[in-house]
Enzyme design. Structure first.
Site, PDB file in Angstrom:
ATOM      1  N   PRO A   2       0.835  -1.205   0.000  1.00 55.23           N
ATOM      2  CA  PRO A   2       0.000   0.000   0.000  1.00 55.23           C
ATOM      3  C   PRO A   2       0.871   1.258   0.000  1.00 55.23           C
ATOM      4  O   PRO A   2       1.857   1.328   0.738  1.00 55.23           O
ATOM      5  CB  PRO A   2      -0.790  -0.121   1.304  1.00 55.23           C
ATOM      6  CG  PRO A   2      -0.731  -1.566   1.659  1.00 55.23           C
ATOM      7  CD  PRO A   2       0.580  -2.065   1.142  1.00 55.23           C
ATOM      8  N   GLU A   3       0.518   2.204  -0.848  1.00 53.73           N
ATOM      9  CA  GLU A   3       1.233   3.470  -0.922  1.00 53.73           C
ATOM     10  C   GLU A   3       0.291   4.580  -0.439  1.00 53.73           C
ATOM     11  O   GLU A   3      -0.789   4.296   0.063  1.00 53.73           O
ATOM     12  CB  GLU A   3       1.716   3.726  -2.355  1.00 53.73           C
ATOM     13  CG  GLU A   3       2.589   2.584  -2.890  1.00 53.73           C
ATOM     14  CD  GLU A   3       3.043   2.789  -4.324  1.00 53.73           C
ATOM     15  OE1 GLU A   3       3.139   3.947  -4.765  1.00 53.73           O
ATOM     16  OE2 GLU A   3       3.287   1.797  -5.025  1.00 53.73           O
ATOM     17  N   HIS A  93      -4.720 -15.026   9.637  1.00 52.34           N
ATOM     18  CA  HIS A  93      -3.694 -13.992   9.799  1.00 52.34           C
ATOM     19  C   HIS A  93      -4.224 -12.718  10.462  1.00 52.34           C
ATOM     20  O   HIS A  93      -3.699 -11.642  10.232  1.00 52.34           O
ATOM     21  CB  HIS A  93      -3.036 -13.640   8.459  1.00 52.34           C
ATOM     22  CG  HIS A  93      -2.621 -14.832   7.657  1.00 52.34           C
ATOM     23  ND1 HIS A  93      -1.613 -15.679   8.071  1.00 52.34           N
ATOM     24  CD2 HIS A  93      -3.090 -15.335   6.488  1.00 52.34           C
ATOM     25  CE1 HIS A  93      -1.473 -16.649   7.183  1.00 52.34           C
ATOM     26  NE2 HIS A  93      -2.358 -16.469   6.220  1.00 52.34           N
ATOM     27  N   ARG A 114       1.750 -11.600   5.554  1.00 55.58           N
ATOM     28  CA  ARG A 114       3.210 -11.654   5.441  1.00 55.58           C
ATOM     29  C   ARG A 114       3.924 -11.118   6.679  1.00 55.58           C
ATOM     30  O   ARG A 114       5.161 -11.201   6.764  1.00 55.58           O
ATOM     31  CB  ARG A 114       3.659 -10.945   4.169  1.00 55.58           C
ATOM     32  CG  ARG A 114       3.060 -11.637   2.936  1.00 55.58           C
ATOM     33  CD  ARG A 114       3.536 -11.065   1.639  1.00 55.58           C
ATOM     34  NE  ARG A 114       4.974 -11.221   1.476  1.00 55.58           N
ATOM     35  CZ  ARG A 114       5.656 -10.754   0.443  1.00 55.58           C
ATOM     36  NH1 ARG A 114       5.031 -10.095  -0.502  1.00 55.58           N
ATOM     37  NH2 ARG A 114       6.951 -10.940   0.354  1.00 55.58           N
ATOM     38  N   ARG A 157      19.336  17.357  -6.526  1.00 58.68           N
ATOM     39  CA  ARG A 157      20.270  16.324  -6.081  1.00 58.68           C
ATOM     40  C   ARG A 157      20.758  15.553  -7.289  1.00 58.68           C
ATOM     41  O   ARG A 157      20.018  15.377  -8.240  1.00 58.68           O
ATOM     42  CB  ARG A 157      19.588  15.309  -5.154  1.00 58.68           C
ATOM     43  CG  ARG A 157      19.133  15.892  -3.852  1.00 58.68           C
ATOM     44  CD  ARG A 157      18.031  15.046  -3.261  1.00 58.68           C
ATOM     45  NE  ARG A 157      17.197  15.879  -2.406  1.00 58.68           N
ATOM     46  CZ  ARG A 157      17.102  15.730  -1.082  1.00 58.68           C
ATOM     47  NH1 ARG A 157      17.737  14.777  -0.480  1.00 58.68           N
ATOM     48  NH2 ARG A 157      16.344  16.531  -0.384  1.00 58.68           N
TER      49      ARG A 157
END
Ligand SMILES: [Zn+2]
Length: 279
Positions: A2-3, A93, A114, A157
């Protein structure tokens, strides 16, 4: 993983459903989920506390409590927060269960096949000591006012654009999907060096990052065939149908129609781009 858009969707669900709810009791199954402190620390920190807000910084969910402390949740690879009626059969889970007081009788589950995800209760005044990486996050493109001038400063940068966008200390919340989609929309190659961008290209990338993230939030995020991401009511997002490069290796570019999307793997991460329209 997930972002920002997926975590923001979860945050909105928490804001709608759990703010103002008192936590009556807590069950912790898998200790790995609370590895930063301990099972007992999570139970002690949450039992009897009321959730007063649902905030987000990058991919970190932060829920301030009426005790003065706050609950941090990071979903990592496969974590899910789900709200369900008390007594509903829990999925496999399910590592943490918060029993919410009041009506309707509900539970907030942390489900994580996970087990890379985590939950911790921390003192916001001690964040630099207790969750150092949270204190060091760069600006959040949605939660903060990420102006073009600030963004231009972040790009000054000598680093490639893709790893720069993924660096949470530079910009918080962008992961693999939205980095690839933003770079495609801005017509910039993932391996371009940030300090070679023209002013116009910087402006294009700024608009692309904000635009892709905002549209993805409105779509409830992206739910891919190989991911577990769902919102707190168990619904998937639909931004994946708008992906132009991510997970489209070998398929025709939807933007120029004259080249195939290329996938390269560097440092264990895959990058997708069009060799024709991204320069
Ligand atoms: Zn193209």
């Amino acid at each position: 993983m997930p972002e920002l858009p997926e975590v923001e969707t979860v945050r909105r669900g928490l804001a709608a459903q759990v703010i103002g709810r008192r936590i009556r009791s807590v069950e912790v199954g898998r200790e790995r989920t609370v590895r930063r402190t301990s099972r007992q620390a999570l139970i002690d920190g949450l039992t009897g506390a009321t959730i007063v807000a649902a905030d987000r910084r990058g991919k970190y969910l932060v829920c301030p409590l009426d005790t003065g402390e706050a609950l941090m949740v990071h979903l990592r690879m496969s974590g899910r927060l789900l709200v369900a009626a008390a007594g509903t059969a829990r999925p496999l889970h399910t590592h943490v269960v918060l029993h919410l007081a009041g009506r309707p009788a509900q539970e907030l589950w942390f489900v994580d096949p996970r087990t890379f995800g985590e939950m911790v209760v921390f003192d916001p005044e001690q964040v630099a000591e207790q969750i150092p990486e949270l204190a060091r996050l760069g600006p959040d493109p949605i939660a903060d006012d990420l102006t073009r001038a600030v963004f231009a400063g972040l790009l000054r940068r000598h680093r490639q654009l893709k790893p720069l966008l993924l660096d949470q200390h530079v910009i918080a919340g962008v992961g693999n999907i939205y980095a690839d989609e933003s770079l495609h929309r801005a017509r910039l190659r993932p391996d371009r060096l940030a300090d070679t961008l023209t002013t116009r290209e910087v402006g294009r990338l700024h608009e692309s990052v904000l635009g892709v993230l905002r549209e993805a939030v409105e779509a409830g995020g992206s739910t891919l065939a190989d991911t577990q991401y769902v919102d707190i009511e168990g619904q998937g997002g639909w931004f994946q149908v708008h992906h132009r490069v991510y997970d489209r290796a070998g398929q025709r570019c939807l933007t120029c129609g004259r080249a195939d999307i290329v996938r390269v793997v560097t440092g264990g991460r895959s990058t997708h781009f069009c060799p024709r329209c991204q320069r």
